[in-house]
Design a protein around this motif. Structure first.
Motif, mmCIF file in Angstrom:
data_model
loop_
_atom_site.group_PDB
_atom_site.id
_atom_site.type_symbol
_atom_site.label_atom_id
_atom_site.label_comp_id
_atom_site.label_asym_id
_atom_site.label_seq_id
_atom_site.Cartn_x
_atom_site.Cartn_y
_atom_site.Cartn_z
ATOM 1 N N GLU A 168 -3.168 -14.099 22.653
ATOM 2 C CA GLU A 168 -2.660 -13.488 21.420
ATOM 3 C C GLU A 168 -2.413 -14.503 20.313
ATOM 4 O O GLU A 168 -2.275 -14.131 19.145
ATOM 5 C CB GLU A 168 -1.354 -12.727 21.713
ATOM 6 C CG GLU A 168 -1.515 -11.486 22.556
ATOM 7 C CD GLU A 168 -1.627 -11.817 24.046
ATOM 8 O OE1 GLU A 168 -2.003 -10.922 24.819
ATOM 9 O OE2 GLU A 168 -1.324 -12.976 24.426
ATOM 10 N N VAL A 216 1.042 -6.494 18.451
ATOM 11 C CA VAL A 216 1.635 -7.671 17.809
ATOM 12 C C VAL A 216 0.732 -8.129 16.676
ATOM 13 O O VAL A 216 -0.491 -8.008 16.728
ATOM 14 C CB VAL A 216 1.850 -8.836 18.803
ATOM 15 C CG1 VAL A 216 2.864 -8.466 19.853
ATOM 16 C CG2 VAL A 216 0.537 -9.251 19.457
ATOM 17 N N VAL A 220 10.703 -14.286 14.875
ATOM 18 C CA VAL A 220 9.535 -13.497 14.517
ATOM 19 C C VAL A 220 9.439 -13.429 13.007
ATOM 20 O O VAL A 220 10.443 -13.222 12.319
ATOM 21 C CB VAL A 220 9.627 -12.083 15.118
ATOM 22 C CG1 VAL A 220 8.444 -11.230 14.666
ATOM 23 C CG2 VAL A 220 9.688 -12.157 16.637
ATOM 24 N N VAL A 276 5.434 -7.888 13.682
ATOM 25 C CA VAL A 276 5.486 -7.942 15.136
ATOM 26 C C VAL A 276 6.458 -6.873 15.619
ATOM 27 O O VAL A 276 7.644 -6.923 15.312
ATOM 28 C CB VAL A 276 5.928 -9.344 15.619
ATOM 29 C CG1 VAL A 276 6.008 -9.361 17.148
ATOM 30 C CG2 VAL A 276 4.949 -10.405 15.143
ATOM 31 N N LEU A 299 8.793 -11.009 23.901
ATOM 32 C CA LEU A 299 7.821 -11.941 23.333
ATOM 33 C C LEU A 299 7.935 -13.306 24.000
ATOM 34 O O LEU A 299 6.930 -13.954 24.312
ATOM 35 C CB LEU A 299 8.054 -12.060 21.824
ATOM 36 C CG LEU A 299 6.932 -12.719 20.997
ATOM 37 C CD1 LEU A 299 5.705 -11.822 20.968
ATOM 38 C CD2 LEU A 299 7.411 -13.002 19.581
#
Length: 232
Positions: free
Chosen positions: A128, A152, A174, A179, A186
């Protein structure tokens, strides 16, 4: 007569300086050979002995500072670059140096540093993570994909901490790019490790600083013996 004496004095001083510089080159070469042999390096590292005159230091067997530039360094299949070692308070008997023997060489403080390229860090990151860059004392990454069914996107900020298993990279905040997943989840899914635990001074990594080229890592050891550094 004064002119003659002046010329003789200049010649003597010049000869001493020349001998001093020749001596320092020989000693630097000997130390480079020792380090290359101990670490099985492909190339002999560059060595610089600081301080003048060198002959005074060599006779006394004490050196204020010696720098060793190794270049690339591989540990656990991880290759770092720009490896440098700074040795302070070196005790090196002239007889040992001349014989190429490192057994009697001790160092009050040895500090090593290296650069972990961002390409290497990204290669070990979860899929990711699409890009990463320095952001103050942390890293910032671009995210795309899905985690545990949550989409995400956008950015996240990550901390880098040295551990016994290597450099641990963990999300700490974040960004505003959308997100849609709790930070704790996470962190569970996007924490990864780069297995660099030591540098060639026999000590764990204790400093990490992001730079434009990669993470500059550092380690310091006290009261070490040159011949035992490679045993770490």
């Amino acid at each position: 007569m004064r002119k003659v004496l002046l010329v003789l004095l200049i010649l003597v001083i010049g000869g001493v300086v020349a001998a001093d510089r020749i001596g320092v080159r020989i000693a630097q070469d000997q130390i480079g050979q020792q380090v290359q042999a101990q670490y099985n390096l492909l190339q002999q590292p560059d060595v610089k002995i600081h301080g003048f005159p060198f002959l005074t230091q060599s006779i006394g067997g004490e050196y204020d500072r010696i720098d060793v530039a190794i270049g690339n360094w591989t540990q656990d299949d991880v290759r770092v670059s720009d490896v440098r070692i700074e040795l302070r308070g070196v005790q090196a008997p002239l007889s040992d140096i001349a014989a190429g023997n490192a057994e009697g060489v001790t160092v009050r403080t040895a500090t090593a540093s290296a650069v972990v390229p961002y390409s290497l860090i990204k290669a070990r990151a979860p899929k990711e993570v699409k890009d990463l860059r320095p952001k103050g004392d942390n890293l910032e990454v671009d995210l795309t994909g899905a985690i545990m069914g949550f989409p995400v996107g956008g950015t996240a900020e990550l901390s880098v901490k040295p551990t016994g298993k290597g450099l641990s990279i963990t999300p700490v905040s974040v960004g505003s790019g959308g997100v849609r997943i709790p930070l704790n989840l996470l962190q569970q899914q996007l924490t990864w490790n780069v297995p660099v635990t030591e540098l060639p001074v026999g000590s764990r990594i204790s400093q990490v600083q992001p730079t434009p080229d990669g993470l500059r890592i550092g380690a310091t050891a006290d009261n070490v013996q040159l011949s035992k550094l490679s045993q770490s």
